[in-house]
Design a protein around this motif. Sequence first.
Motif, short mmCIF file in Angstrom:
data_model
loop_
_atom_site.label_atom_id
_atom_site.label_comp_id
_atom_site.label_asym_id
_atom_site.label_seq_id
_atom_site.Cartn_x
_atom_site.Cartn_y
_atom_site.Cartn_z
N PRO A 293 38.45 39.47 36.15
CA PRO A 293 37.97 38.34 35.34
C PRO A 293 38.53 36.99 35.81
CG PRO A 293 38.50 40.20 33.92
CD PRO A 293 38.98 40.56 35.30
N GLU A 294 39.80 36.96 36.20
CA GLU A 294 40.39 35.72 36.69
C GLU A 294 39.78 35.34 38.05
OE1 GLU A 294 42.42 32.28 37.19
OE2 GLU A 294 42.18 33.48 35.36
N LEU A 295 39.55 36.31 38.92
CA LEU A 295 38.92 36.03 40.20
C LEU A 295 37.53 35.43 39.99
CD1 LEU A 295 38.97 38.05 43.44
CD2 LEU A 295 36.76 37.47 42.45
N LEU A 296 36.78 35.97 39.05
CA LEU A 296 35.45 35.45 38.77
C LEU A 296 35.52 34.03 38.23
CD1 LEU A 296 33.79 38.61 37.18
CD2 LEU A 296 33.35 37.65 39.45
N ARG A 297 36.50 33.75 37.38
CA ARG A 297 36.64 32.39 36.85
C ARG A 297 36.89 31.38 37.97
NH1 ARG A 297 38.88 34.97 32.20
NH2 ARG A 297 40.93 35.16 33.16
N GLN A 298 37.59 31.80 39.00
CA GLN A 298 37.93 30.90 40.09
C GLN A 298 36.82 30.73 41.11
OE1 GLN A 298 41.75 31.48 41.98
NE2 GLN A 298 42.66 32.33 40.13
N THR A 299 35.91 31.68 41.19
CA THR A 299 34.97 31.69 42.30
C THR A 299 33.50 31.60 41.92
OG1 THR A 299 34.89 34.11 42.31
CG2 THR A 299 36.56 33.06 43.72
N CYS A 300 33.16 31.85 40.67
CA CYS A 300 31.76 32.03 40.30
C CYS A 300 31.26 30.93 39.37
CB CYS A 300 31.56 33.40 39.63
SG CYS A 300 29.82 33.84 39.43
N ALA A 301 30.00 30.53 39.56
CA ALA A 301 29.40 29.49 38.74
C ALA A 301 29.06 30.00 37.34
CB ALA A 301 28.14 28.96 39.41
N THR B 119 36.48 35.18 51.82
CA THR B 119 36.91 34.24 50.78
C THR B 119 37.43 34.98 49.56
OG1 THR B 119 35.25 32.66 51.55
CG2 THR B 119 36.20 32.28 49.38
N LEU B 120 36.72 36.02 49.14
CA LEU B 120 37.17 36.78 47.97
C LEU B 120 38.48 37.51 48.26
CD1 LEU B 120 33.84 38.23 46.54
CD2 LEU B 120 35.08 36.18 45.86
N VAL B 121 38.64 38.03 49.47
CA VAL B 121 39.89 38.69 49.84
C VAL B 121 41.05 37.70 49.75
CG1 VAL B 121 41.17 39.67 51.79
CG2 VAL B 121 38.90 40.53 51.24
N GLU B 122 40.82 36.48 50.20
CA GLU B 122 41.89 35.46 50.14
C GLU B 122 42.26 35.13 48.70
OE1 GLU B 122 42.82 30.91 51.71
OE2 GLU B 122 40.96 31.92 52.26
N VAL B 123 41.25 34.92 47.85
CA VAL B 123 41.53 34.62 46.44
C VAL B 123 42.20 35.80 45.77
CG1 VAL B 123 40.49 34.03 44.22
CG2 VAL B 123 39.62 32.98 46.32
N ALA B 124 41.71 37.01 46.06
CA ALA B 124 42.30 38.21 45.47
C ALA B 124 43.76 38.37 45.87
CB ALA B 124 41.50 39.44 45.87
N GLY B 125 44.11 37.95 47.09
CA GLY B 125 45.49 38.05 47.54
C GLY B 125 46.45 37.29 46.66
N ASP B 126 46.01 36.15 46.11
CA ASP B 126 46.85 35.37 45.21
C ASP B 126 47.00 36.04 43.85
OD1 ASP B 126 47.16 33.42 47.15
OD2 ASP B 126 45.44 32.26 46.45
N LEU B 127 46.16 37.05 43.59
CA LEU B 127 46.20 37.76 42.31
C LEU B 127 46.80 39.16 42.46
CD1 LEU B 127 42.62 36.76 41.10
CD2 LEU B 127 44.79 35.75 40.36
N GLY B 128 47.45 39.42 43.60
CA GLY B 128 48.04 40.73 43.83
C GLY B 128 47.05 41.74 44.34
N GLY B 129 45.89 41.29 44.79
CA GLY B 129 44.87 42.22 45.28
C GLY B 129 44.56 41.97 46.75
N GLY B 130 43.35 42.35 47.14
CA GLY B 130 42.91 42.17 48.52
C GLY B 130 41.92 43.23 48.93
N ARG C 197 46.55 46.93 45.32
CA ARG C 197 45.46 45.97 45.50
C ARG C 197 44.26 46.37 44.66
NH1 ARG C 197 46.76 46.77 50.92
NH2 ARG C 197 44.72 47.64 51.43
N ARG C 198 43.94 47.66 44.68
CA ARG C 198 42.79 48.14 43.92
C ARG C 198 42.99 47.95 42.42
NH1 ARG C 198 38.89 51.49 45.64
NH2 ARG C 198 40.14 52.05 47.46
N ALA C 199 44.22 48.18 41.93
CA ALA C 199 44.50 48.06 40.51
C ALA C 199 44.46 46.60 40.04
CB ALA C 199 45.88 48.66 40.20
N ASN C 200 44.78 45.66 40.93
CA ASN C 200 44.82 44.25 40.55
C ASN C 200 43.49 43.55 40.81
OD1 ASN C 200 47.56 44.12 39.65
ND2 ASN C 200 48.22 44.19 41.79
N ALA C 201 43.09 43.49 42.06
CA ALA C 201 41.84 42.81 42.42
C ALA C 201 41.40 43.32 43.78
CB ALA C 201 42.02 41.29 42.44
N GLY C 202 40.82 44.51 43.80
CA GLY C 202 40.37 45.11 45.05
C GLY C 202 38.99 44.62 45.44
#
Length: 212
Positions: A138-146, A195-206, A40-45
Amino acid sequence: MNAVLRISPLFDVQAPLARDWTTRERMQVVARFGADEAARRANAGIGDRSFLQRAGVKGAGAAAWLNAQGIDTPAQPNSFLQLADGTLVARLGLTEYLIEDAPGGTRAAALMTQPPGERVYPVPRFDAALELTGTQIPELLRQTCAFDFSTLAAPALVMTSMVGVGVTALTLDSADGPVVRLWCDGTWGGYLWLTLVEVAGDLGGGAVGVEA
């Protein structure tokens, strides 16, 4: 400034915190967040850093007062620096500063015990503070940030909106990949974290560090 007892704004939404976890509690954590924290930390912690002590000051005399306390300040608004001991000093606008201790640090805590100087005004900080790590950030930020963080080179500091929550975001490069630090109003901390934990889960993180 007076020091106060603080509990993480994320306390109610995270797994129960205890010094000695029971087998049942550990099983609940694994069921909720998964067993492989390293992956999780390596992908999107998504980690909670709200426990760190922080202080805020603003005013025309703030920079000089901080310098007199042995704390260097950034030369430009909306920028930051880290002192040799890891203390983070962020300049939010023209005359407002956020000082956050590194783990085990004492500078921000010490500032809270000092009377403010002339033209210096305390800014209470009750932030929820998060750290995002991993190659998929970077992908998590694209999905969640203005804000489009791809337009910035780290290190950088911006104030923007993330999943509808106003945040101060700081980006860093590290040996393990990109790191993003976030601060928001503590009342929104639980929503932002979940919310970020949920999005990160789809990216192999959490969530990471839930036993800390």
